[in-house]
Design a protein around this motif. Sequence first.
Motif, short mmCIF file in Angstrom:
data_model
loop_
_atom_site.label_atom_id
_atom_site.label_comp_id
_atom_site.label_asym_id
_atom_site.label_seq_id
_atom_site.Cartn_x
_atom_site.Cartn_y
_atom_site.Cartn_z
N SER A 1 51.05 35.46 77.48
CA SER A 1 49.63 35.50 77.15
C SER A 1 49.35 34.45 76.08
CB SER A 1 49.23 36.89 76.65
OG SER A 1 49.94 37.22 75.46
N GLY A 2 48.07 34.10 75.97
CA GLY A 2 47.67 33.09 75.00
C GLY A 2 46.56 32.23 75.57
N PRO A 3 46.21 31.16 74.88
CA PRO A 3 45.17 30.25 75.38
C PRO A 3 45.58 29.66 76.74
CG PRO A 3 45.68 29.80 73.08
CD PRO A 3 46.71 30.75 73.56
N TYR B 1 50.19 35.52 83.80
CA TYR B 1 49.80 35.07 82.45
C TYR B 1 48.42 35.63 82.14
CZ TYR B 1 49.23 31.85 78.49
OH TYR B 1 49.06 31.31 77.24
N THR C 1 43.58 34.19 76.86
CA THR C 1 42.74 34.84 75.86
C THR C 1 41.25 34.60 76.11
OG1 THR C 1 43.01 32.88 74.45
CG2 THR C 1 44.51 34.74 74.07
N GLU D 1 47.91 26.71 76.95
CA GLU D 1 49.33 26.91 76.64
C GLU D 1 50.07 27.62 77.77
OE1 GLU D 1 49.71 28.93 72.94
OE2 GLU D 1 48.58 27.43 71.79
#
Length: 264
Positions: free
Chosen positions: A56-58, A19, A22, A61
């Motif tokens: 991917s992402g915060p 993962y 960000t 999450e």
Amino acid sequence: MFKPDWNRRTCSRRGHITYAPTEPDLRRRLHAATELGDAWRCLRCGDFELGEPHGSGPAEEAPLVPRGKALRDLFILRFLAVERLLRGLLVVLAAWAVWRFSNSQDSMRRLFDENLTVFRPVTDHFHWDLEHSPVVDTIRKTFDYQHKTLLIVAVALIAYALIEIVEAVGLWMGRRWAEYLTVVATAAFLPLEVYELTEHVSALKVCTLLLNVVAVLWILLSKRLFGLRGGVVAFEAERHSASLLEVEQAAGTATRPAHTPASA
């Protein structure tokens, strides 16, 4: 002493889970640039894997991937799930036998004994005393019951089988409600298992009783049910504390130098 690495063992079977958060600091801690390309750290075992991340992402999450003790606990839950599924299927067969031959006790006894031999090669292989199985003993006691009584028994067996199968599905998926259901349902049948031991003692009955007692105590304590050991709040905190992302995030925060205001 050999200690199994549940994280790498699981990744070797299912593959890594990567993962890309960000958040810049956390992203740098999970990313590595190599001559062969970008590599991302697995959220389960911590090893780096070449290629694009799976998500991917915060960071908040990111998937909460079981690792370490949580992964071992999931393995135990799935073992219990398989045991309950097999037991539920056996009870379904027993209920079908009671319903199918409820009009003739003599025919039912004869056909039940004939069909029972189909399972003997399997049960003999696992050293399971099928002749004195609690389910088989219970069915044989119903041979002299009235037709209406046999139908009630069949319905009761189906209800019990459904509980076992629902438990199995929930435990396999790691659902908390299934853990509660397993504890309550298993504990409710413990007095019956103790009573059966007073009627006839066998290694299978003793092992089944011990397995159920250990399962109830282990689920109660390890999963912190009914408020034990801090309850669900402590359980969720324990799960998150084992998350690789949160461990790395905490480490990055701890190693970041404190900001000092500029002197006037």
